[in-house]
Design a protein around this motif. Structure first.
Motif, PDB file in Angstrom:
ATOM      1  N   ALA B 145     -89.326-127.683 -32.462  1.00 40.05           N
ATOM      2  CA  ALA B 145     -88.612-127.950 -33.719  1.00 40.05           C
ATOM      3  C   ALA B 145     -89.228-129.139 -34.452  1.00 40.05           C
ATOM      4  O   ALA B 145     -89.358-129.135 -35.675  1.00 40.05           O
ATOM      5  N   LEU B 146     -89.644-130.164 -33.681  1.00 36.69           N
ATOM      6  CA  LEU B 146     -90.256-131.340 -34.303  1.00 36.69           C
ATOM      7  C   LEU B 146     -91.602-130.978 -34.930  1.00 36.69           C
ATOM      8  O   LEU B 146     -91.901-131.381 -36.059  1.00 36.69           O
ATOM      9  N   ILE B 147     -92.399-130.183 -34.204  1.00 38.39           N
ATOM     10  CA  ILE B 147     -93.696-129.782 -34.754  1.00 38.39           C
ATOM     11  C   ILE B 147     -93.495-128.944 -36.018  1.00 38.39           C
ATOM     12  O   ILE B 147     -94.194-129.117 -37.012  1.00 38.39           O
ATOM     13  N   ARG B 148     -92.492-128.050 -35.985  1.00 41.80           N
ATOM     14  CA  ARG B 148     -92.182-127.252 -37.181  1.00 41.80           C
ATOM     15  C   ARG B 148     -91.950-128.157 -38.390  1.00 41.80           C
ATOM     16  O   ARG B 148     -92.375-127.851 -39.502  1.00 41.80           O
ATOM     17  N   THR B 149     -91.290-129.313 -38.134  1.00 40.79           N
ATOM     18  CA  THR B 149     -91.030-130.255 -39.216  1.00 40.79           C
ATOM     19  C   THR B 149     -92.303-130.995 -39.622  1.00 40.79           C
ATOM     20  O   THR B 149     -92.584-131.168 -40.796  1.00 40.79           O
ATOM     21  N   LEU B 150     -93.103-131.410 -38.614  1.00 37.76           N
ATOM     22  CA  LEU B 150     -94.277-132.224 -38.885  1.00 37.76           C
ATOM     23  C   LEU B 150     -95.379-131.458 -39.606  1.00 37.76           C
ATOM     24  O   LEU B 150     -96.149-132.038 -40.377  1.00 37.76           O
ATOM     25  N   VAL B 151     -95.464-130.143 -39.347  1.00 37.55           N
ATOM     26  CA  VAL B 151     -96.514-129.331 -39.954  1.00 37.55           C
ATOM     27  C   VAL B 151     -96.472-129.421 -41.476  1.00 37.55           C
ATOM     28  O   VAL B 151     -97.498-129.368 -42.145  1.00 37.55           O
TER      29      VAL B 151
END
Lengths: 269, 258
Positions: B145-151
């Motif tokens: 979920a964090l990577i989804r946001t960071l992308v």
């Protein structure tokens, strides 16, 4: 699934467990077939010995003979096709149209609220009551039967899909909004895919309901079809014909249900 | 450092049929670039309302929320991470982390896809790229979920209790992971939490809110040694901060009940 390949080093207790699973499954399948065979055997026996009158209850051998005659004359295929055609067309129209209406009602909350009571009334109305009106409006024959089929399936399709759409995870909608998604994207990326499970159960319900529609339509007005054969057979006291048509109907419904189940399995992968 | 977010006398009322709920009363604070700010307050005081205002999901009833120099919130500058991971079960991990890209269709799509790939590798999720989320553990799911946001390369990350649904061990480890990711990607973050020690261990600054209608009661600048939240918990001044914030919150709840 893939784990089957790894059964080499499992412990004895696991082997026992797997064996028991297999045994249980065997027992279920065995008794399933047993029930069918016993039922047919008893039926045949009781009619053969004239304990029950085959004129009223028919018998497996008479049904087979009847089906054989009808296959030879080509009428079985004709009547089956007529019913299948009406059912499939009705099923498709009702599913597509019902789904689209559900999308529309999801999209616009005001429209949804306006139409809510009408949908509820339509849902509880026994559609067979509309039979005479349908015949007056679209004439007797195939169109009337398809329309009956559509009417029976469409309301439940719309209601089930709409409630699935509305129950989509609020948090996920918020997530999409926070990613700047527009309403169409929310529909396309979240609402529709997340309601696939509900859609498949609607398809399953519609398989049954669309046969109800087409057979009921054929009772009302028809010159061919399995429903026609059942009514006709009843009128001339030819119970073999009634039973044969019912038997074919069972097979059709089973095949269609299996197709939907197959679709479900493909989707789950 | 440059100021990235400013709350200027923000008031907010929720409208319901029978009532008008006064949620925020003249909230003022600011966040500088690359700062990690936590918001703590009594439950139901309007912490999530603040995040929704920053994300542009709500508009202030009066006052201004200024993000990156503008009072018109550009959603693309915000990355919102929720309490639940909100992963889409029917999409693979890769399809989940590229969801935002599908929605926003940025011009530098190739670069962003490369970034997504790198982030997956960096945070050891690459092997799960084509797996469905249900085969991942709770901690892994939150990392996805964090990577989804960071992308999407947001300027400001909003974290709404992202750890609260996890067990304690996973929670501490994930805190470390998230902290490291946010610091190494040089992001600004605002964390909303119930957990005082979590707030102290992760933040540069803590904003303490009063009970509803919420206003800023205190702003505490933290100075703890240690590179990770876990290490920071060992600092001798940790308990002092904890006590101070805890007392402020209990006083709030007392005055609310009394």
């Amino acid at each position: 699934m893939k784990k089957k390949a790894k059964t080499v080093n499992f412990s004895l207790s696991h082997k026992k467990y797997v064996k028991k699973l297999r045994q249980d499954k065997f027992i279920v399948i065995f008794f399933r077939i047993f029930v069918l065979v016993a039922f047919l055997g008893l039926w045949e026996l009781l009619t053969y010995t004239n304990v029950m009158d085959p004129f009223f209850v028919s018998s497996p051998s008479r049904i087979i003979a009847q089906l054989g005659d009808m296959i030879a004359s080509g009428t079985l295929f004709h009547h089956t096709w007529v019913t299948l055609y009406e059912t499939l067309i009705g099923f498709l129209i009702a599913t597509v149209l019902g789904y689209l209406i559900a999308v529309l009602l999801w999209w616009n909350e005001k429209v949804r609220k306006i139409f809510e009571p009408y949908i509820v009334v339509l849902n509880s109305l026994p559609k067979i009551a509309l039979g005479p009106i349908i015949i007056l409006w679209v004439g007797s024959g195939t169109n009337a039967i398809i329309l009956m089929c559509v009417l029976i399936c469409i309301v439940i399709t719309t209601m089930s899909m709409l409630s699935a759409f509305i129950n989509a995870d609020e948090g996920k909608i918020l997530l999409l909004k926070s990613m700047n998604a527009n309403k169409f994207q929310i529909l396309w990326k979240l609402i529709l895919p997340s309601s696939m499970k509900d859609f498949i159960s609607v398809l399953k319900i519609n398989v049954g309901m669309s046969f109800v529609g087409s057979i009921m339509g054929e009772y009302l007005t028809s010159k061919a079809g399995l429903g026609y054969l059942i009514v006709y057979g009843g009128q001339i006291f030819k119970i073999d014909l009634v039973m044969s048509a019912t038997f074919v109907l069972c097979i059709l419904a089973f095949v269609m249900y299996s197709l939907v189940s197959l679709l479900e399995r493909i989707y789950k992968k | 450092m440059k100021e990235i977010l400013k709350f200027d006398n923000v008031k907010y009322f929720y409208q319901t049929k029978d009532d008008e709920i006064f949620a925020l009363d003249n909230v003022n604070f600011n966040v500088k670039e690359q700062e990690f700010v936590s918001i703590v307050g009594p439950s139901g005081c309007g912490k999530t309302t603040i995040l929704s205002l920053i994300a542009g999901l709500l508009k202030p009833s009066s006052g201004e929320v200024i993000l990156d120099g503008s009072n018109k919130i550009d959603t693309k500058k915000i990355g919102y991470m929720f309490q639940r991971d909100m992963l889409f079960d029917w999409r693979s991990v890769w399809k989940n982390i590229t969801l935002g890209l599908e929605l926003q269709k940025p011009k530098n799509l190739d670069e962003k896809l490369k970034l997504a790939d790198e982030l997956l590798k960096k945070y050891s999720l690459y092997n799960f790229k084509n797996k469905k989320p249900r085969s991942l553990s709770g901690g892994m799911r939150q990392r996805v979920a964090l990577i989804r946001t960071l992308v999407l390369e947001p300027k400001l990350l909003l974290l709404d209790e992202p750890f609260s649904a996890l067990d304690f061990q996973t929670r501490l480890n994930l805190c470390d992971d998230v902290y490291e990711i946010i610091k190494s990607e040089k992001k600004t973050a605002i964390l909303v939490t119930h957990d005082i020690s979590e707030a102290i261990s992760m933040s540069d600054k803590i904003i303490v809110l009063s009970s509803r209608p919420a206003c800023v009661k205190d702003e505490i600048i933290l100075n703890l040694s240690g590179d990770t939240p876990l290490k920071k918990r060992e600092d001798s001044s940790f308990s002092g901060y904890f006590e101070k914030i805890w007392r402020e919150l209990t006083n709030e709840e007392k005055s609310e009940n009394g």
